[in-house]
Design a protein around this motif. Structure first.
Motif, PDB file in Angstrom:
ATOM      1  N   ALA A 295       0.812  -1.224   0.000  1.00  0.00           N
ATOM      2  CA  ALA A 295       0.000   0.000   0.000  1.00  0.00           C
ATOM      3  C   ALA A 295       0.847   1.276   0.000  1.00  0.00           C
ATOM      4  O   ALA A 295       0.659   2.158   0.838  1.00  0.00           O
ATOM      5  N   PRO A 296       1.786   1.405  -0.959  1.00  0.00           N
ATOM      6  CA  PRO A 296       2.539   2.649  -1.035  1.00  0.00           C
ATOM      7  C   PRO A 296       1.643   3.766  -1.552  1.00  0.00           C
ATOM      8  O   PRO A 296       0.635   3.508  -2.221  1.00  0.00           O
ATOM      9  N   PRO A 297       1.975   5.014  -1.289  1.00  0.00           N
ATOM     10  CA  PRO A 297       1.201   6.105  -1.882  1.00  0.00           C
ATOM     11  C   PRO A 297       1.335   6.078  -3.399  1.00  0.00           C
ATOM     12  O   PRO A 297       2.360   5.618  -3.928  1.00  0.00           O
ATOM     13  N   PRO A 298       0.328   6.550  -4.126  1.00  0.00           N
ATOM     14  CA  PRO A 298       0.356   6.426  -5.587  1.00  0.00           C
ATOM     15  C   PRO A 298       1.515   7.146  -6.248  1.00  0.00           C
ATOM     16  O   PRO A 298       1.900   6.804  -7.367  1.00  0.00           O
ATOM     17  N   GLU A 299       2.107   8.138  -5.568  1.00  0.00           N
ATOM     18  CA  GLU A 299       3.224   8.852  -6.183  1.00  0.00           C
ATOM     19  C   GLU A 299       4.550   8.100  -6.064  1.00  0.00           C
ATOM     20  O   GLU A 299       5.577   8.554  -6.575  1.00  0.00           O
ATOM     21  N   HIS A 300       4.537   6.941  -5.421  1.00  0.00           N
ATOM     22  CA  HIS A 300       5.744   6.146  -5.295  1.00  0.00           C
ATOM     23  C   HIS A 300       5.753   5.021  -6.329  1.00  0.00           C
ATOM     24  O   HIS A 300       4.736   4.351  -6.543  1.00  0.00           O
ATOM     25  N   MET A 301       6.909   4.806  -6.955  1.00  0.00           N
ATOM     26  CA  MET A 301       7.080   3.763  -7.967  1.00  0.00           C
ATOM     27  C   MET A 301       8.088   2.730  -7.463  1.00  0.00           C
ATOM     28  O   MET A 301       9.167   3.091  -6.982  1.00  0.00           O
ATOM     29  N   LEU A 302       7.749   1.457  -7.594  1.00  0.00           N
ATOM     30  CA  LEU A 302       8.661   0.392  -7.181  1.00  0.00           C
ATOM     31  C   LEU A 302       9.850   0.340  -8.129  1.00  0.00           C
ATOM     32  O   LEU A 302       9.693   0.169  -9.336  1.00  0.00           O
ATOM     33  N   PHE A 303      11.046   0.493  -7.570  1.00  0.00           N
ATOM     34  CA  PHE A 303      12.264   0.418  -8.363  1.00  0.00           C
ATOM     35  C   PHE A 303      12.829  -0.999  -8.357  1.00  0.00           C
ATOM     36  O   PHE A 303      13.113  -1.569  -9.398  1.00  0.00           O
ATOM     37  N   CYS A 304      12.995  -1.582  -7.170  1.00  0.00           N
ATOM     38  CA  CYS A 304      13.573  -2.921  -7.093  1.00  0.00           C
ATOM     39  C   CYS A 304      13.338  -3.493  -5.707  1.00  0.00           C
ATOM     40  O   CYS A 304      12.794  -2.821  -4.822  1.00  0.00           O
ATOM     41  N   ALA A 305      13.750  -4.709  -5.531  1.00  0.00           N
ATOM     42  CA  ALA A 305      13.800  -5.344  -4.214  1.00  0.00           C
ATOM     43  C   ALA A 305      15.230  -5.769  -3.940  1.00  0.00           C
ATOM     44  O   ALA A 305      16.043  -5.922  -4.868  1.00  0.00           O
ATOM     45  N   ILE A 306      15.552  -5.954  -2.678  1.00  0.00           N
ATOM     46  CA  ILE A 306      16.834  -6.527  -2.284  1.00  0.00           C
ATOM     47  C   ILE A 306      16.530  -7.749  -1.418  1.00  0.00           C
ATOM     48  O   ILE A 306      15.883  -7.629  -0.372  1.00  0.00           O
ATOM     49  N   ALA A 307      16.969  -8.918  -1.881  1.00  0.00           N
ATOM     50  CA  ALA A 307      16.909 -10.120  -1.053  1.00  0.00           C
ATOM     51  C   ALA A 307      18.043 -10.034  -0.033  1.00  0.00           C
ATOM     52  O   ALA A 307      19.181  -9.716  -0.385  1.00  0.00           O
ATOM     53  N   LEU A 308      17.722 -10.334   1.227  1.00  0.00           N
ATOM     54  CA  LEU A 308      18.694 -10.132   2.304  1.00  0.00           C
ATOM     55  C   LEU A 308      18.665 -11.318   3.256  1.00  0.00           C
ATOM     56  O   LEU A 308      17.579 -11.735   3.704  1.00  0.00           O
ATOM     57  N   GLY A 309      19.823 -11.878   3.547  1.00  0.00           N
ATOM     58  CA  GLY A 309      19.869 -12.992   4.484  1.00  0.00           C
ATOM     59  C   GLY A 309      21.249 -13.618   4.539  1.00  0.00           C
ATOM     60  O   GLY A 309      22.246 -13.007   4.125  1.00  0.00           O
ATOM     61  N   TYR A 310      21.296 -14.850   5.039  1.00  0.00           N
ATOM     62  CA  TYR A 310      22.551 -15.580   5.174  1.00  0.00           C
ATOM     63  C   TYR A 310      22.744 -16.491   3.969  1.00  0.00           C
ATOM     64  O   TYR A 310      21.844 -17.247   3.597  1.00  0.00           O
ATOM     65  N   MET A 311      23.914 -16.421   3.367  1.00  0.00           N
ATOM     66  CA  MET A 311      24.206 -17.208   2.175  1.00  0.00           C
ATOM     67  C   MET A 311      24.165 -18.704   2.462  1.00  0.00           C
ATOM     68  O   MET A 311      24.653 -19.165   3.492  1.00  0.00           O
ATOM     69  N   ASP A 312      23.580 -19.450   1.532  1.00  0.00           N
ATOM     70  CA  ASP A 312      23.662 -20.910   1.556  1.00  0.00           C
ATOM     71  C   ASP A 312      24.992 -21.298   0.903  1.00  0.00           C
ATOM     72  O   ASP A 312      25.125 -21.289  -0.326  1.00  0.00           O
ATOM     73  N   GLU A 313      25.979 -21.630   1.739  1.00  0.00           N
ATOM     74  CA  GLU A 313      27.320 -21.911   1.227  1.00  0.00           C
ATOM     75  C   GLU A 313      27.362 -23.161   0.358  1.00  0.00           C
ATOM     76  O   GLU A 313      28.273 -23.312  -0.470  1.00  0.00           O
ATOM     77  N   ALA A 314      26.401 -24.064   0.519  1.00  0.00           N
ATOM     78  CA  ALA A 314      26.423 -25.325  -0.223  1.00  0.00           C
ATOM     79  C   ALA A 314      25.808 -25.205  -1.612  1.00  0.00           C
ATOM     80  O   ALA A 314      25.939 -26.125  -2.422  1.00  0.00           O
ATOM     81  N   ALA A 315      25.148 -24.092  -1.907  1.00  0.00           N
ATOM     82  CA  ALA A 315      24.455 -23.956  -3.186  1.00  0.00           C
ATOM     83  C   ALA A 315      25.450 -23.650  -4.304  1.00  0.00           C
ATOM     84  O   ALA A 315      26.190 -22.660  -4.219  1.00  0.00           O
ATOM     85  N   PRO A 316      25.484 -24.468  -5.361  1.00  0.00           N
ATOM     86  CA  PRO A 316      26.441 -24.219  -6.459  1.00  0.00           C
ATOM     87  C   PRO A 316      26.306 -22.839  -7.077  1.00  0.00           C
ATOM     88  O   PRO A 316      27.303 -22.247  -7.492  1.00  0.00           O
TER      89      PRO A 316
END
Length: 229
Positions: A182-203
């Motif tokens: 529910a952002p105000p209509p004058e705001h435009m979504l630019f991007c998202a940032i995924a944030l967390g702990y890296m899965d070291e085992a993922a190739p």
């Protein structure tokens, strides 16, 4: 963490562990990133940070709609120029090829590539999604300011042992995200940032995209000889 270490260790993480990130840590990251420079001190960024059930509900909603709209909604801005010239086109192509080679998907395996693309809208399993908006009245200089803020967020995350992935892909679901935030209509979504702990085992997290040598993008003049640090 030393700022050079943070710069060197930051990368687009595409697989996260489910371990939660406490709200005070996210607040501290955003507080630190708010020191990013902006022309006239406009600070044009607006942030919605989601975790837990609200984030899970958003991800589930996107997953449900992708059956009928696999590429999302028409975007409100172009992520890339319509005719991407060299050397930019080759850099983008190689980054994609290197990504799929890391996870051993053949170029012709469109189903596997489609599954990986859809992982964008699961935030690659990250426990936190940071959704960044800009006021629609802002121009290119403020977009640049927002980019410095995004980089600051990702570097501050490294100081907390976290990794991140900036995802302009989420702009493809701007209306759906708006239903949740529910952002105000004058705001435009630019991007998202995924944030967390890296899965070291993922190739996929072995991927480090190449960078052009300094002499490819920079010219120097007027420096005295022997002044290298």
């Amino acid at each position: 963490m030393d700022v050079l270490d943070a710069l060197d260790s930051r990368f687009s993480c595409r697989a996260f562990r489910p371990d939660p990130v406490p709200e005070p840590v996210v607040r501290d990251i955003l507080r630190a990133a708010s020191r990013a420079p902006s022309g006239g001190n406009l600070q044009p960024w607006h942030v919605h940070a989601l975790a837990g059930d609200p984030l899970a509900q958003l991800v589930d909603d996107v997953r449900g709609r992708m059956t009928d709209m696999p590429r999302g909604e028409p975007g409100e801005y172009r992520v890339y120029p319509p005719e991407l010239k060299e050397p930019y086109a080759s850099r983008r192509f190689k980054a994609g090829e290197d990504l799929y080679a890391t996870i051993e998907f053949a170029r012709e395996d469109k189903a596997a590539r489609g599954r990986q693309f859809r992982r964008n809208f699961e935030l690659f399993g990250a426990p936190v999604g940071v959704f960044v908006y800009l006021d629609r009245t802002m121009g290119p200089p403020q977009w640049a300011d927002c980019g410095m803020f995004l980089q600051s967020v990702m570097l501050a995350a490294r100081a907390h042992g976290l990794h991140s992935c900036a995802q302009e892909a989420w702009a493809q679901w701007h209306s759906l995200v708006g239903e949740h935030l529910a952002p105000p209509p004058e705001h435009m979504l630019f991007c998202a940032i995924a944030l967390g702990y890296m899965d070291e085992a993922a190739p996929v997290n072995r991927l480090r995209t190449e960078r052009a040598a300094v002499d490819e993008f920079a010219r120097f003049g007027g420096f005295a000889a022997g002044t290298e640090n």
